[in-house]
Write a protein that holds these residues in place. Sequence first.
Motif, short mmCIF file in Angstrom:
data_model
loop_
_atom_site.label_atom_id
_atom_site.label_comp_id
_atom_site.label_asym_id
_atom_site.label_seq_id
_atom_site.Cartn_x
_atom_site.Cartn_y
_atom_site.Cartn_z
N GLU A 31 0.83 -1.20 0.00
CA GLU A 31 0.00 0.00 0.00
C GLU A 31 0.87 1.25 0.00
O GLU A 31 1.71 1.43 0.88
CB GLU A 31 -0.92 0.03 1.24
CG GLU A 31 -1.97 -1.04 1.25
CD GLU A 31 -3.04 -0.83 0.20
OE1 GLU A 31 -3.47 0.33 0.01
OE2 GLU A 31 -3.44 -1.82 -0.43
N ALA A 33 0.05 4.27 0.73
CA ALA A 33 -0.19 5.07 1.94
C ALA A 33 0.68 4.58 3.10
O ALA A 33 1.27 5.38 3.82
CB ALA A 33 -1.66 5.02 2.32
N GLN A 36 4.28 5.62 2.61
CA GLN A 36 4.43 7.04 2.93
C GLN A 36 4.44 7.27 4.44
O GLN A 36 5.23 8.07 4.95
CB GLN A 36 3.32 7.85 2.26
CG GLN A 36 3.42 7.85 0.75
CD GLN A 36 2.14 8.31 0.07
OE1 GLN A 36 1.13 8.60 0.71
NE2 GLN A 36 2.18 8.37 -1.25
N GLU A 37 3.58 6.56 5.15
CA GLU A 37 3.54 6.68 6.61
C GLU A 37 4.82 6.16 7.24
O GLU A 37 5.33 6.73 8.21
CB GLU A 37 2.31 5.93 7.17
CG GLU A 37 1.01 6.59 6.78
CD GLU A 37 -0.18 5.66 6.74
OE1 GLU A 37 -1.28 6.15 6.41
OE2 GLU A 37 -0.04 4.45 7.03
N GLU A 72 -3.77 1.85 9.98
CA GLU A 72 -3.66 1.68 8.52
C GLU A 72 -3.92 0.22 8.13
O GLU A 72 -4.57 -0.05 7.12
CB GLU A 72 -2.29 2.14 8.02
CG GLU A 72 -2.12 2.06 6.52
CD GLU A 72 -3.07 2.96 5.76
OE1 GLU A 72 -3.71 2.47 4.79
OE2 GLU A 72 -3.16 4.15 6.10
N SER A 101 -10.53 5.63 6.61
CA SER A 101 -9.62 6.68 6.18
C SER A 101 -9.57 7.82 7.20
O SER A 101 -8.50 8.36 7.50
CB SER A 101 -10.07 7.22 4.81
OG SER A 101 -9.21 8.23 4.37
#
Length: 126
Positions: A31, A33, A36-37, A72, A101
């Motif tokens: 993923e 996201a 990035q996290e 997440e 989200s």
Amino acid sequence: MKPAVTKLTGISHFFAAAGYSLGGFRRLIKEAAFRQELLFAVVALVLLLAVGATLAELMIAVILFLTVFAIEALNTAIEEVIDRISPEISSVGKHAKDLGSFAVLCMLTACGIFMLFTIGKHLMFG
């Protein structure tokens, strides 16, 4: 008749659970996201070290970021289930995904506030 499922116990259960967790991590790393996290967490920890954050502040940051990762993972799980049981667009599926989200956004905001406060404190007061 279904075959009986053997319930693992003791050290066997520990290793099986660790394998399931590794599988979850392997899925989550796909993923964007999450990647990035993860980058945000690494940069944030480096910044905290650079400004001389205390051990307590570093531990709080680690706990906050681990919570981001957990939420997440749950958000991704919700999306997987919704996509499986309701591949068509539905308001219920959209709401479930939007709520997941929003949970991630809340945790990222908490991390950002903590980082701004902690780094600002160290830059202003040394």
